[in-house]
Write a protein that holds these residues in place. Structure first.
Motif, short mmCIF file in Angstrom:
data_model
loop_
_atom_site.label_atom_id
_atom_site.label_comp_id
_atom_site.label_asym_id
_atom_site.label_seq_id
_atom_site.Cartn_x
_atom_site.Cartn_y
_atom_site.Cartn_z
N PRO A 32 11.04 4.27 3.25
CA PRO A 32 9.87 3.30 3.37
C PRO A 32 8.89 3.39 4.74
CG PRO A 32 12.03 2.13 3.99
CD PRO A 32 12.22 3.52 3.64
N THR A 33 7.65 3.25 4.54
CA THR A 33 6.75 3.53 5.75
C THR A 33 6.54 1.80 6.37
OG1 THR A 33 4.91 2.90 4.21
CG2 THR A 33 5.59 5.02 4.28
N ASP A 34 6.09 1.86 7.37
CA ASP A 34 5.67 0.83 8.07
C ASP A 34 4.67 -0.12 7.19
OD1 ASP A 34 3.79 2.61 8.84
OD2 ASP A 34 3.35 1.71 10.82
N VAL A 35 3.73 0.50 6.57
CA VAL A 35 2.61 -0.09 5.72
C VAL A 35 3.40 -0.84 4.69
CG1 VAL A 35 0.90 0.36 4.36
CG2 VAL A 35 1.03 1.58 6.46
N LEU A 36 4.30 -0.18 3.92
CA LEU A 36 5.09 -0.70 3.07
C LEU A 36 5.77 -2.03 3.46
CD1 LEU A 36 6.15 -0.94 -0.01
CD2 LEU A 36 7.82 0.90 0.65
N ALA A 37 6.46 -1.76 4.39
CA ALA A 37 7.12 -3.08 5.16
C ALA A 37 6.27 -4.20 5.39
CB ALA A 37 8.04 -2.46 6.34
N ARG A 38 5.06 -3.90 5.98
CA ARG A 38 4.15 -4.97 6.23
C ARG A 38 3.64 -5.73 5.17
NH1 ARG A 38 2.11 -1.37 10.36
NH2 ARG A 38 0.70 -0.73 9.22
N ARG A 39 3.37 -4.89 4.04
CA ARG A 39 2.74 -5.49 2.88
C ARG A 39 3.96 -6.35 2.15
NH1 ARG A 39 -0.66 -0.29 0.16
NH2 ARG A 39 -2.25 -0.29 1.96
N CYS A 40 5.24 -5.99 2.16
CA CYS A 40 6.26 -6.56 1.58
C CYS A 40 6.13 -7.86 2.42
CB CYS A 40 7.49 -6.00 1.48
SG CYS A 40 7.47 -4.70 0.25
N PHE A 44 6.15 -11.50 0.69
CA PHE A 44 7.30 -12.68 1.03
C PHE A 44 7.08 -13.60 1.89
CE2 PHE A 44 8.88 -8.99 -1.75
CZ PHE A 44 9.41 -9.92 -2.70
N ARG A 45 6.17 -13.54 2.94
CA ARG A 45 5.83 -14.29 3.85
C ARG A 45 7.11 -14.40 4.80
NH1 ARG A 45 3.19 -18.79 0.39
NH2 ARG A 45 1.07 -17.57 0.08
N THR A 46 7.69 -13.14 5.48
CA THR A 46 8.86 -13.12 6.07
C THR A 46 8.53 -13.17 7.75
OG1 THR A 46 8.92 -10.62 5.95
CG2 THR A 46 10.01 -11.72 4.42
N GLY A 47 7.50 -13.02 7.93
CA GLY A 47 6.91 -13.30 9.33
C GLY A 47 7.28 -11.88 10.09
N GLY A 48 7.14 -10.93 9.57
CA GLY A 48 7.32 -9.44 10.03
C GLY A 48 8.88 -9.10 10.10
N ARG A 49 9.63 -9.72 9.22
CA ARG A 49 11.20 -9.30 9.40
C ARG A 49 11.64 -8.10 8.89
NH1 ARG A 49 15.97 -10.21 5.93
NH2 ARG A 49 17.62 -10.69 7.23
N LEU A 50 10.82 -7.70 7.63
CA LEU A 50 10.97 -6.37 7.17
C LEU A 50 10.76 -5.22 7.99
CD1 LEU A 50 10.22 -7.31 3.41
CD2 LEU A 50 12.48 -6.99 4.21
N GLU A 51 9.56 -5.55 8.35
CA GLU A 51 9.04 -4.33 9.34
C GLU A 51 9.86 -4.31 10.68
OE1 GLU A 51 4.87 -2.71 11.44
OE2 GLU A 51 4.86 -4.77 11.02
N ARG A 52 10.26 -5.00 11.22
CA ARG A 52 11.24 -5.13 12.38
C ARG A 52 12.61 -4.37 11.91
NH1 ARG A 52 9.42 -10.27 13.02
NH2 ARG A 52 11.11 -11.31 12.09
N LEU A 53 13.21 -4.92 10.66
CA LEU A 53 14.30 -4.09 10.03
C LEU A 53 14.19 -2.55 10.15
CD1 LEU A 53 15.61 -6.68 7.53
CD2 LEU A 53 16.73 -5.90 9.67
#
Length: 62
Positions: A32-40, A44-53
């Motif tokens: 997964p790319t950082d762009v995909l993580a940011r879009r997710c 999902f309004r996760t506050g950047g959690r997926l990108e941090r993970l």
């Protein structure tokens, strides 16, 4: 929830990736790319959690 779990619940058209690409990410054939993580994160309004993970995973595999 991680990015792989997240993409199972959203329409590819919402994040701008094809079903085929998302399927490859789910199977582990593509990273997964950082762009995909940011879009997710935005959907999902996760506050950047997926990108941090994703960043943490990248650091642990470096």
């Amino acid at each position: 929830m991680d990015i792989i779990d997240a993409i199972k619940y959203i329409s590819p058209s919402l994040i701008g990736y094809s079903n085929g690409h998302l399927s490859k990410v789910e199977r582990g054939d593509k990273k997964p790319t950082d762009v995909l993580a940011r879009r997710c994160d935005a959907i999902f309004r996760t506050g950047g959690r997926l990108e941090r993970l994703l960043e943490e995973a990248d650091r642990s595999h470096a």
